[in-house]
Design an enzyme around this catalytic site. Structure first.
Site, mmCIF file in Angstrom:
data_model
loop_
_atom_site.group_PDB
_atom_site.id
_atom_site.type_symbol
_atom_site.label_atom_id
_atom_site.label_comp_id
_atom_site.label_asym_id
_atom_site.label_seq_id
_atom_site.Cartn_x
_atom_site.Cartn_y
_atom_site.Cartn_z
ATOM 1 N N TYR A 29 -2.560 -0.738 10.480
ATOM 2 C CA TYR A 29 -2.429 -0.957 9.029
ATOM 3 C C TYR A 29 -1.067 -0.457 8.538
ATOM 4 O O TYR A 29 -0.362 -1.159 7.795
ATOM 5 C CB TYR A 29 -3.569 -0.219 8.331
ATOM 6 N N SER A 32 0.870 -1.182 0.000
ATOM 7 C CA SER A 32 0.000 0.000 0.000
ATOM 8 C C SER A 32 0.900 1.222 0.000
ATOM 9 O O SER A 32 2.074 1.144 0.412
ATOM 10 C CB SER A 32 -0.841 -0.005 1.282
HETATM 11 P P1 NAD Z 1 -11.528 -6.188 -0.085
HETATM 12 O O1 NAD Z 1 -12.185 -5.961 1.229
HETATM 13 O O2 NAD Z 1 -12.315 -6.004 -1.347
HETATM 14 O O3 NAD Z 1 -10.896 -7.639 -0.130
HETATM 15 C C1 NAD Z 1 -10.285 -8.234 0.986
HETATM 16 C C2 NAD Z 1 -10.254 -9.730 0.771
HETATM 17 O O4 NAD Z 1 -9.666 -10.333 1.934
HETATM 18 C C3 NAD Z 1 -11.642 -10.357 0.608
HETATM 19 O O5 NAD Z 1 -11.578 -11.398 -0.339
HETATM 20 C C4 NAD Z 1 -11.920 -10.927 2.013
HETATM 21 O O6 NAD Z 1 -12.856 -11.990 2.013
HETATM 22 C C5 NAD Z 1 -10.523 -11.396 2.376
HETATM 23 N N1 NAD Z 1 -10.342 -11.639 3.804
HETATM 24 C C6 NAD Z 1 -10.704 -10.840 4.843
HETATM 25 N N2 NAD Z 1 -10.404 -11.432 6.017
HETATM 26 C C7 NAD Z 1 -9.806 -12.626 5.697
HETATM 27 C C8 NAD Z 1 -9.270 -13.694 6.468
HETATM 28 N N3 NAD Z 1 -9.259 -13.657 7.808
HETATM 29 N N4 NAD Z 1 -8.760 -14.753 5.815
HETATM 30 C C9 NAD Z 1 -8.770 -14.808 4.454
HETATM 31 N N5 NAD Z 1 -9.267 -13.828 3.675
HETATM 32 C C10 NAD Z 1 -9.777 -12.755 4.302
HETATM 33 O O7 NAD Z 1 -10.249 -5.255 -0.086
HETATM 34 P P2 NAD Z 1 -9.264 -4.699 -1.211
HETATM 35 O O8 NAD Z 1 -9.376 -3.242 -1.211
HETATM 36 O O9 NAD Z 1 -9.389 -5.463 -2.485
HETATM 37 O O10 NAD Z 1 -7.884 -5.030 -0.492
HETATM 38 C C11 NAD Z 1 -7.005 -6.033 -0.910
HETATM 39 C C12 NAD Z 1 -5.612 -5.674 -0.443
HETATM 40 O O11 NAD Z 1 -5.233 -4.444 -1.046
HETATM 41 C C13 NAD Z 1 -5.479 -5.469 1.081
HETATM 42 O O12 NAD Z 1 -4.269 -6.044 1.527
HETATM 43 C C14 NAD Z 1 -5.421 -3.964 1.212
HETATM 44 O O13 NAD Z 1 -4.716 -3.565 2.358
HETATM 45 C C15 NAD Z 1 -4.697 -3.584 -0.060
HETATM 46 N N6 NAD Z 1 -4.867 -2.205 -0.483
HETATM 47 C C16 NAD Z 1 -6.100 -1.726 -0.783
HETATM 48 C C17 NAD Z 1 -6.231 -0.403 -1.184
HETATM 49 C C18 NAD Z 1 -7.549 0.192 -1.543
HETATM 50 O O14 NAD Z 1 -7.620 1.412 -1.685
HETATM 51 N N7 NAD Z 1 -8.604 -0.585 -1.709
HETATM 52 C C19 NAD Z 1 -5.098 0.419 -1.261
HETATM 53 C C20 NAD Z 1 -3.862 -0.110 -0.939
HETATM 54 C C21 NAD Z 1 -3.763 -1.422 -0.550
#
Ligand code: NAD
Length: 261
Positions: A156, A143
């Site tokens: 985080y 991130s």
């Molecule tokens: P999201 O909430 O759409 O997806 C998260 C996924 O993790 C889902 O499939 C959920 O079911 C799964 N999950 C949650 N708890 C879990 C557990 N205990 N065991 C297994 N799976 C589990 O989120 P996203 O935005 O797609 O985020 C994905 C990654 O990207 C994360 O690591 C997040 O920190 C990172 N990220 C997101 C953003 C953003 O702006 N969305 C920015 C930077 C980084």
């Protein structure tokens, strides 16, 4: 289809960025293991779609990655089904927004376990097969918060900075085995993770929904646009190719210029 014969495991891929990775990898012919929570019928529809797109295998693992025995079970099942994981994408992550002195202890533990420690376990379990094959790709969804901080996101930011350091260490240890390890560091991508933190941020900062979107989420993103999950997945696909064989230990920003400032 340059990934035919390869097996990819993407954690947290029932939604958001993870699902975009899975679709991109399947479109290039990889066997794919998806993981995460959600509606069983919707997940099965995604799994079947991946299989159709790749012409290869797609499996769903519903294991909870905050628990080491469940991570071990997921990795063992992937090895049984496909012989081992060649492309590991650690992507599962959650967020919680609160001041340090009021940060719920269970949320701290959850975020460190899922966003950081789970990646250590999947990586240690994937490496022997990758070393044996002398080929592997380890990709972390880190991130912008692996490079810079924001208030109210202590767990985080801690987990993501840790993930970036872990990835550099893995890159050095695996460098002579044809294995690369890199972070992709998105800015704000419009996914359920972002949507879900809006109410807490409204509360923590005393703002309206529109103020949170414009003055918090997109405030530091100079392009004033959200990143798309497909743009993040395209970077992962590039990292899987031969052109990226010498990119290792890197932290690739996809953040509309956020960390340039
Ligand atoms: P999201 O909430 O759409 O997806 C998260 C996924 O993790 C889902 O499939 C959920 O079911 C799964 N999950 C949650 N708890 C879990 C557990 N205990 N065991 C297994 N799976 C589990 O989120 P996203 O935005 O797609 O985020 C994905 C990654 O990207 C994360 O690591 C997040 O920190 C990172 N990220 C997101 C953003 C953003 O702006 N969305 C920015 C930077 C980084």
């Amino acid at each position: 289809m340059f990934l035919t014969g390869k097996t990819a495991l993407v954690t947290g891929s029932t939604s958001g960025i993870g699902l975009a990775y899975a679709k991109a990898l399947a479109a290039e012919g990889a066997n794919v293991v998806i993981n995460g929570f959600g509606d069983a019928a919707a997940i099965e529809a995604e799994r079947a779609g991946l299989e159709q797109a790749s012409g290869a295998g797609a499996r769903y693992s519903g294991h909870d990655l905050t628990k080491v025995d469940q991570i071990e079970a997921m990795m063992a099942e992937a090895a049984d089904a496909f012989g081992g994981v060649d492309i590991l994408i650690n992507n599962a992550g959650v967020q919680h927004v609160a001041p340090v002195e009021a940060f719920p202890l269970d949320k701290w533990d959850l975020i460190i376990a899922l966003n950081l420690t789970a990646a250590f376990h999947t990586t240690r379990l994937a490496l022997p097969h990758m070393k044996e094959r002398r080929w592997g790709r380890i990709i972390q969804t880190a991130s912008a918060h692996s490079l810079v901080a924001s208030p109210f996101k202590s767990a985080y930011v801690t987990a993501k900075h840790g993930l970036a350091g872990f990835t550099k260490t893995v890159a050095l240890e695996a460098a002579t085995f044809g294995i690369t390890a890199n972070c992709i560091s998105p800015g704000y991508v419009w996914t359920p993770l972002v949507e879900n933190q809006i109410p807490d941020t409204m509360k923590a900062r005393g703002m309206t929904r529109e103020q949170v979107i414009n003055d918090v989420l997109l405030a530091g993103q100079p392009t004033k646009e959200f990143v798309t999950a497909e743009q993040v997945a395209a970077i992962a696909l590039f990292l899987c190719g031969d052109a990226a064989a010498q990119i290792t230990g890197a932290n690739l920003s996809v953040d509309g210029g956020w960390t340039a400032g």
